[in-house]
Design an enzyme around this catalytic site. Sequence first.
Site, PDB file in Angstrom:
ATOM      1  N   ARG A  59     -18.388  -6.180   8.988  1.00  0.00           N
ATOM      2  CA  ARG A  59     -18.926  -7.548   8.920  1.00  0.00           C
ATOM      3  C   ARG A  59     -20.322  -7.512   8.303  1.00  0.00           C
ATOM      4  O   ARG A  59     -20.768  -8.469   7.677  1.00  0.00           O
ATOM      5  CB  ARG A  59     -18.944  -8.206  10.303  1.00  0.00           C
ATOM      6  CG  ARG A  59     -19.700  -9.543  10.303  1.00  0.00           C
ATOM      7  CD  ARG A  59     -19.273 -10.534  11.393  1.00  0.00           C
ATOM      8  NE  ARG A  59     -19.103  -9.954  12.696  1.00  0.00           N
ATOM      9  CZ  ARG A  59     -20.115  -9.570  13.513  1.00  0.00           C
ATOM     10  NH1 ARG A  59     -21.368  -9.706  13.125  1.00  0.00           N
ATOM     11  NH2 ARG A  59     -19.848  -9.049  14.686  1.00  0.00           N
ATOM     12  N   TYR A 112     -22.024 -29.016  -7.429  1.00  0.00           N
ATOM     13  CA  TYR A 112     -20.616 -28.760  -7.100  1.00  0.00           C
ATOM     14  C   TYR A 112     -20.205 -29.606  -5.878  1.00  0.00           C
ATOM     15  O   TYR A 112     -21.005 -29.803  -4.958  1.00  0.00           O
ATOM     16  CB  TYR A 112     -20.462 -27.265  -6.806  1.00  0.00           C
ATOM     17  CG  TYR A 112     -19.081 -26.874  -6.385  1.00  0.00           C
ATOM     18  CD1 TYR A 112     -18.048 -26.796  -7.300  1.00  0.00           C
ATOM     19  CD2 TYR A 112     -18.806 -26.589  -5.050  1.00  0.00           C
ATOM     20  CE1 TYR A 112     -16.772 -26.448  -6.905  1.00  0.00           C
ATOM     21  CE2 TYR A 112     -17.533 -26.233  -4.643  1.00  0.00           C
ATOM     22  CZ  TYR A 112     -16.515 -26.169  -5.583  1.00  0.00           C
ATOM     23  OH  TYR A 112     -15.258 -25.825  -5.186  1.00  0.00           O
ATOM     24  N   ASP A 184     -27.390 -22.095  -8.697  1.00  0.00           N
ATOM     25  CA  ASP A 184     -25.966 -21.764  -8.769  1.00  0.00           C
ATOM     26  C   ASP A 184     -25.657 -21.467 -10.237  1.00  0.00           C
ATOM     27  O   ASP A 184     -25.682 -22.352 -11.087  1.00  0.00           O
ATOM     28  CB  ASP A 184     -25.133 -22.953  -8.262  1.00  0.00           C
ATOM     29  CG  ASP A 184     -23.626 -22.660  -8.261  1.00  0.00           C
ATOM     30  OD1 ASP A 184     -23.185 -21.777  -9.027  1.00  0.00           O
ATOM     31  OD2 ASP A 184     -22.897 -23.339  -7.514  1.00  0.00           O
ATOM     32  N   LYS A 209     -14.728 -17.302  -9.592  1.00  0.00           N
ATOM     33  CA  LYS A 209     -14.545 -17.848 -10.931  1.00  0.00           C
ATOM     34  C   LYS A 209     -14.672 -16.737 -11.975  1.00  0.00           C
ATOM     35  O   LYS A 209     -13.855 -15.854 -12.015  1.00  0.00           O
ATOM     36  CB  LYS A 209     -15.546 -18.981 -11.159  1.00  0.00           C
ATOM     37  CG  LYS A 209     -15.593 -19.997 -10.000  1.00  0.00           C
ATOM     38  CD  LYS A 209     -14.341 -20.834  -9.884  1.00  0.00           C
ATOM     39  CE  LYS A 209     -14.313 -21.736  -8.654  1.00  0.00           C
ATOM     40  NZ  LYS A 209     -15.476 -22.562  -8.439  1.00  0.00           N
TER      41      LYS A 209
END
Length: 393
Positions: A59, A112, A184, A209
């Site tokens: 984690r 976004y 971003d 992406k």
Amino acid sequence: MDFSNYEKSTASVWAGETDVLPNGAVTTPIVKSVAFAYTDLDEWHEVALGKAEGFIYSRNTNPTVHVLEEKIRILEGAEAATAFATGMGAISNTLFALLGPGKRVVSLKDTYGGTSRLFLDFLPRYQVNVTLCDTTDFDQIEAEVAKGCDVLYLETPTNPTLKVVDLARLAAAAKKVGAVTVVDNTFATPINQNPLALGADLVLHSATKFLGGHSDAMGGVLCGSKELVSKVFQFREINGASIQADAAYMIARGMKTLELRIERQNASALTIARYLKAHPKVSDVFYPGLETHPGHEIAKSQMSGFGGIMSFSLNGGYEQVKTFLPKLRFVHLAASLGSVSTLAGPPRTTSHVELTEDQRRQLGIPESLIRYSVGIENVNDLLADLEQALAAL
Ligand SMILES: *Cc1c(COP(=O)(O)O)cnc(C)c1O
């Protein structure tokens, strides 16, 4: 290893993979172990305290994830990087780690869709003061920043109308008031644009992406100074938005061909945008590589290529879109972007489905708009495909 004297294509392949791998493997192994065992308790303790290098629990950190983090860190020219389960994981963890009750964030109306939900629905629940500005009104953004803020959150080019934001100018304004600038960089990719070099403090990506590039793995990454990245990392390890080793492997693998794909996609997108611009059945084309695009000059100064995504609208509205899109042969009609295969869809049913027609109009998104993410197919085949579908209208 120091990659500062090497090009991005070399770093994409080798970053994180210069050590000798187990059994002489020539590619990074997928380490699916949840935990990492120690025979020496003192060493375990040192690693657990972060005083020695090593892995404890996946984690927090994992060897395969580390390879992905090294690749993006080098490509963005950053001191540190950390990875997340998704792009939204990177965005929400960054914003929640940096903001809190009484803090203020200035951002854009065109972020976004998921990011915009954070600004409009979730952050205000924690008494975060959110101001969203007109995306290309840099005077207004500067004025809002000058009033004092903790975070300036930017995205460029934007989704879906490809607006271009002046990163150097706005990052400088944020620096004056001691705000952290977050960018971003998903649409541009680190091949075309490096926000840290333009003065931003943190840069993040939906690795789902272009970085992964094959539409088969989800992930997110954040890069910046050790201090800021570690602040977000500490939130992420507790918040649990960690990426799995399998996904990290797929994305790191995809990144080895990032520059090849982006060079092809930059070139094909420009050719296709020019073709569409000249077509009588197309009413508008939004692509920063076109000289007629309002953000072209800024794009030219801060990007080394204009990217693989464009949007365009057809004469006649949404009925035409419904006829046109299903006629395309080499396009998946789907919500994603940045893949080896061409993907397209109307923002009306994808990124902006939750808005009303009126809200979309206010954002300058015509109902007949189509977002088109160019793949690595041969550009002449894509042009012929568009031609036959337009001919059917
Ligand atoms: C897709 C996308 C995101 C969200 O990433 P996920 O991996 O889907 O969570 C964020 N920003 C931009 C610009 C995107 O295109």
